[in-house]
Design a protein around this motif. Sequence first.
Motif, PDB file in Angstrom:
ATOM      1  N   HIS A 274       0.831  -1.211   0.000  1.00  0.00           N
ATOM      2  CA  HIS A 274       0.000   0.000   0.000  1.00  0.00           C
ATOM      3  C   HIS A 274       0.863   1.259   0.000  1.00  0.00           C
ATOM      4  N   PHE A 275       1.932   1.259   0.782  1.00  0.00           N
ATOM      5  CA  PHE A 275       2.847   2.415   0.836  1.00  0.00           C
ATOM      6  C   PHE A 275       3.417   2.688  -0.551  1.00  0.00           C
ATOM      7  N   ASN A 276       3.878   1.645  -1.228  1.00  0.00           N
ATOM      8  CA  ASN A 276       4.468   1.823  -2.561  1.00  0.00           C
ATOM      9  C   ASN A 276       3.437   2.309  -3.579  1.00  0.00           C
ATOM     10  N   GLN A 277       2.225   1.798  -3.480  1.00  0.00           N
ATOM     11  CA  GLN A 277       1.171   2.245  -4.390  1.00  0.00           C
ATOM     12  C   GLN A 277       0.830   3.721  -4.159  1.00  0.00           C
ATOM     13  N   GLU A 278       0.721   4.112  -2.905  1.00  0.00           N
ATOM     14  CA  GLU A 278       0.362   5.483  -2.570  1.00  0.00           C
ATOM     15  C   GLU A 278       1.445   6.481  -2.977  1.00  0.00           C
ATOM     16  N   LYS A 279       2.695   6.131  -2.752  1.00  0.00           N
ATOM     17  CA  LYS A 279       3.771   7.070  -3.121  1.00  0.00           C
ATOM     18  C   LYS A 279       3.816   7.240  -4.641  1.00  0.00           C
ATOM     19  N   ASN A 280       3.476   6.194  -5.383  1.00  0.00           N
ATOM     20  CA  ASN A 280       3.417   6.304  -6.843  1.00  0.00           C
ATOM     21  C   ASN A 280       2.270   7.210  -7.279  1.00  0.00           C
ATOM     22  N   LEU A 281       1.102   7.042  -6.661  1.00  0.00           N
ATOM     23  CA  LEU A 281      -0.069   7.849  -7.010  1.00  0.00           C
ATOM     24  C   LEU A 281       0.152   9.331  -6.727  1.00  0.00           C
ATOM     25  N   LEU A 282       0.930   9.619  -5.680  1.00  0.00           N
ATOM     26  CA  LEU A 282       1.182  11.006  -5.274  1.00  0.00           C
ATOM     27  C   LEU A 282       2.388  11.620  -5.995  1.00  0.00           C
ATOM     28  N   GLY A 283       3.015  10.850  -6.874  1.00  0.00           N
ATOM     29  CA  GLY A 283       4.175  11.369  -7.598  1.00  0.00           C
ATOM     30  C   GLY A 283       5.434  11.449  -6.768  1.00  0.00           C
ATOM     31  N   LEU A 284       5.493  10.682  -5.690  1.00  0.00           N
ATOM     32  CA  LEU A 284       6.644  10.731  -4.790  1.00  0.00           C
ATOM     33  C   LEU A 284       7.709   9.691  -5.125  1.00  0.00           C
ATOM     34  N   LYS A 285       7.418   8.803  -6.051  1.00  0.00           N
ATOM     35  CA  LYS A 285       8.327   7.684  -6.333  1.00  0.00           C
ATOM     36  C   LYS A 285       9.760   8.125  -6.637  1.00  0.00           C
ATOM     37  N   PRO A 286       9.981   9.211  -7.426  1.00  0.00           N
ATOM     38  CA  PRO A 286      11.367   9.581  -7.762  1.00  0.00           C
ATOM     39  C   PRO A 286      12.254   9.899  -6.562  1.00  0.00           C
ATOM     40  N   MET A 287      11.661  10.342  -5.453  1.00  0.00           N
ATOM     41  CA  MET A 287      12.491  10.716  -4.310  1.00  0.00           C
ATOM     42  C   MET A 287      12.795   9.541  -3.380  1.00  0.00           C
ATOM     43  N   PHE A 288      12.135   8.408  -3.606  1.00  0.00           N
ATOM     44  CA  PHE A 288      12.329   7.251  -2.736  1.00  0.00           C
ATOM     45  C   PHE A 288      13.331   6.268  -3.320  1.00  0.00           C
ATOM     46  N   VAL A 289      14.117   5.650  -2.431  1.00  0.00           N
ATOM     47  CA  VAL A 289      14.964   4.523  -2.810  1.00  0.00           C
ATOM     48  C   VAL A 289      14.053   3.331  -3.068  1.00  0.00           C
ATOM     49  N   ARG A 290      14.299   2.595  -4.138  1.00  0.00           N
ATOM     50  CA  ARG A 290      13.459   1.442  -4.468  1.00  0.00           C
ATOM     51  C   ARG A 290      13.572   0.393  -3.364  1.00  0.00           C
ATOM     52  N   SER A 291      12.437   0.010  -2.796  1.00  0.00           N
ATOM     53  CA  SER A 291      12.444  -0.937  -1.678  1.00  0.00           C
ATOM     54  C   SER A 291      11.122  -1.680  -1.600  1.00  0.00           C
ATOM     55  N   LYS A 292      11.225  -2.973  -1.318  1.00  0.00           N
ATOM     56  CA  LYS A 292      10.038  -3.784  -1.042  1.00  0.00           C
ATOM     57  C   LYS A 292      10.057  -4.291   0.386  1.00  0.00           C
ATOM     58  N   SER A 293      10.855  -3.639   1.218  1.00  0.00           N
ATOM     59  CA  SER A 293      10.970  -4.026   2.623  1.00  0.00           C
ATOM     60  C   SER A 293      10.164  -3.065   3.496  1.00  0.00           C
ATOM     61  N   ALA A 294      10.293  -3.215   4.794  1.00  0.00           N
ATOM     62  CA  ALA A 294       9.577  -2.349   5.741  1.00  0.00           C
ATOM     63  C   ALA A 294      10.251  -0.993   5.894  1.00  0.00           C
ATOM     64  N   ILE A 295      11.420  -0.807   5.277  1.00  0.00           N
ATOM     65  CA  ILE A 295      12.146   0.463   5.352  1.00  0.00           C
ATOM     66  C   ILE A 295      11.987   1.195   4.019  1.00  0.00           C
ATOM     67  N   GLN A 296      11.448   2.403   4.075  1.00  0.00           N
ATOM     68  CA  GLN A 296      11.216   3.214   2.878  1.00  0.00           C
ATOM     69  C   GLN A 296      11.870   4.582   3.106  1.00  0.00           C
ATOM     70  N   SER A 297      12.837   4.921   2.283  1.00  0.00           N
ATOM     71  CA  SER A 297      13.624   6.141   2.501  1.00  0.00           C
ATOM     72  C   SER A 297      13.427   7.156   1.379  1.00  0.00           C
ATOM     73  N   ALA A 298      13.052   8.371   1.780  1.00  0.00           N
ATOM     74  CA  ALA A 298      12.886   9.480   0.841  1.00  0.00           C
ATOM     75  C   ALA A 298      14.107  10.387   0.932  1.00  0.00           C
ATOM     76  N   ILE A 299      14.842  10.518  -0.146  1.00  0.00           N
ATOM     77  CA  ILE A 299      16.061  11.325  -0.154  1.00  0.00           C
ATOM     78  C   ILE A 299      15.689  12.804  -0.223  1.00  0.00           C
ATOM     79  N   ILE A 300      16.115  13.554   0.789  1.00  0.00           N
ATOM     80  CA  ILE A 300      15.891  15.005   0.850  1.00  0.00           C
ATOM     81  C   ILE A 300      17.221  15.632   1.272  1.00  0.00           C
TER      82      ILE A 300
END
Length: 383
Positions: free
Chosen positions: A297-323
């Motif tokens: 759900h987290f991965n789907q939502e970040k894609n819908l909101l256009g946030l995917k480019p700022m996140f490191v690709r991950s299918k684990s419980a750790i999701q990192s947004a580079i800022i």
Amino acid sequence: MKFPKNLTVKLETRKQNNALRKLSLPNDLTDFASNDYIGFSKDKSIFEETHQYLIENKIIQNGATGSRLLSGNHKVYKEAENFIAKFHQTESVLIFNSGYDANVGFFSSVPQKGDLILYDELCHASIRDGIQLSNAKAYKYKHNDFEDLERLIQNPTPKTQYPTTIYIVTESVFSMDGDTPNLEELVQLSEKHNCHLVIDEAHSLGVFGSTGEGLIQMLGLQDQVFARIMTFGKGLGCHGAAILGLPELKEYLVNFARSFIYTTGLSPHSVATILVGYQHLESEKQTINKLRENIVHFNQEKNLLGLKPMFVRSKSAIQSAIIPGNQNVKSIANQLQEKGYDVKAILSPTVPEGQERLRFCLHSFNSKEEISEVLRLLSTFVY
């Protein structure tokens, strides 16, 4: 007594770089910060069953009383290590006081002079600290880059003889990025060059596999790995760690791992909590599945909101947004916390300068509504 001037200078530099670490107290914010991926740390039944186990076994003892080689090897250790060995389909298990102790103990004692350690450049500080204490030569390879790794295997240091043993070291889930290496390919590479593969599974336990057994076992690779390091302070929700491998490895560590030999053992209560936690992994499939659903759900939502480019690709419980920038990422973390969401900023020098990030830790107990809302807030703060 005055505080040393050179230490004061180092503290002031941290302050000027907006990178000074401080301790904070627990809060009532929605948890997107802890490593308690499946909620075991606050599980009432684990707490009560641990107490009942100790009472039924007439263990009324607050501490181990000494190192495991002296007086501290109480009977709970044997039962826990036997259960963990069966659970993880391995021949032997040795429990350490922490993941840090396990990594420092292994890497400072197992690789010998004349050996070679090749480790992923993003390996945890505890691995690198252990390697620094080793007499073996060590070189890092580019993150998850097996071409670079194979180049190092085939071209050992030109001024020394070919290494006696080569150890390849990585993590199944990286703590700051949440990504994973291609472990099947890594096993093939290791076997091709007759290397010894060592995998830290700290952030994999409780997350991957039908019973949270970890990524290596989920992929059926456990017999191709020389040593697995399992840490209990994350998915298992308690404290301690274990090194899994051959009986000879356990015997060697008992004799030569200084972080095992020269420290007081864990209390019976601590080891009993590990045992009961593992017993619950076998029966908590629904909780583990809920965590996986939240990751999707987290991965789907970040894609819908256009946030995917700022996140490191991950299918684990750790999701990192580079800022990038300590001040920038701290500011956004503070804004999320003011809205009731505990999301932590990871600053340089913990991560390289320019790679500062928000680290979202997902849990089975997070609701889909909480996940959607925290990401919606993030999008408003960054765009």
